[in-house]
Motif scaffolding. Structure first.
Motif, PDB file in Angstrom:
ATOM      1  N   ARG A 158      31.769  34.658  30.084  1.00 19.95           N
ATOM      2  CA  ARG A 158      32.340  36.008  30.053  1.00 19.95           C
ATOM      3  C   ARG A 158      31.943  36.641  28.729  1.00 19.95           C
ATOM      4  N   ASP A 164      31.213  39.045  33.605  1.00 16.47           N
ATOM      5  CA  ASP A 164      30.981  37.630  33.881  1.00 16.47           C
ATOM      6  C   ASP A 164      29.539  37.473  34.340  1.00 16.47           C
ATOM      7  N   ILE A 189      33.378  30.047  30.913  1.00 16.99           N
ATOM      8  CA  ILE A 189      34.400  30.131  31.956  1.00 16.99           C
ATOM      9  C   ILE A 189      34.318  28.943  32.897  1.00 16.99           C
ATOM     10  N   VAL A 231      28.783  29.585  33.639  1.00 12.26           N
ATOM     11  CA  VAL A 231      29.385  30.901  33.857  1.00 12.26           C
ATOM     12  C   VAL A 231      30.077  31.289  32.555  1.00 12.26           C
ATOM     13  N   THR A 252      34.350  43.886  29.956  1.00 10.14           N
ATOM     14  CA  THR A 252      33.982  42.483  30.085  1.00 10.14           C
ATOM     15  C   THR A 252      33.053  42.316  31.285  1.00 10.14           C
TER      16      THR A 252
END
Length: 133
Positions: A37, A48, A129, A35, A46
């Motif tokens: 960003r 994700d 992330i 994951v 932004t």
């Protein structure tokens, strides 16, 4: 009798420590989904996104290809680390091109300290992330 008991304890001690060392060799397994960003510096937005390890993901003119990720287990200091390659699609005249891509980053990124080994790009920032199984 006490000498025998003491001798048994002394003989069993190295075996117990060898078993403990075998259990501590790998306390976590590599993840299968990264994951990340992403930040578009022009629009200040932004996003994700999840990327399966070994598959490419398009973020603007960037192609992100995670090769490996791992998350430390909960009993250790929290850390997520990932080896990733990032390519950019650019033609000679500066326009976007699907045919030509140049690797602009290849290395380790760390979630706890994104500035340690960042992607240096004028338009985009990306950082890890999470790493999921």
């Amino acid at each position: 009798m006490i000498k025998r008991l003491l001798l048994c304890v002394l003989l069993a001690l190295p075996l117990a420590s060898a078993g403990a060392q075998q259990n501590n060799q790998r306390s976590s397994l590599p993840g299968s989904v990264l994951v990340m960003r992403g930040l578009d510096k022009v629009t200040a937005r932004t996003v994700d996104f999840e990327i399966p390890i070994g598959q490419e993901y398009q973020f603007g003119s960037l192609t992100i290809l995670p090769r490996y990720c791992r998350e430390r287990p909960p009993e250790e200091t929290p850390e997520i680390f990932v080896f990733v390659e990032i390519f950019e699609r650019r033609a000679e005249d500066g326009s976007l091109s699907d045919d030509e891509r140049q690797r602009i980053f290849s290395g380790w990124m760390f979630a706890s300290n994104p500035a340690l080994n960042p992607l240096e790009h004028p338009v985009y920032d990306v950082w890890p992330i999470d790493c999921r199984a």
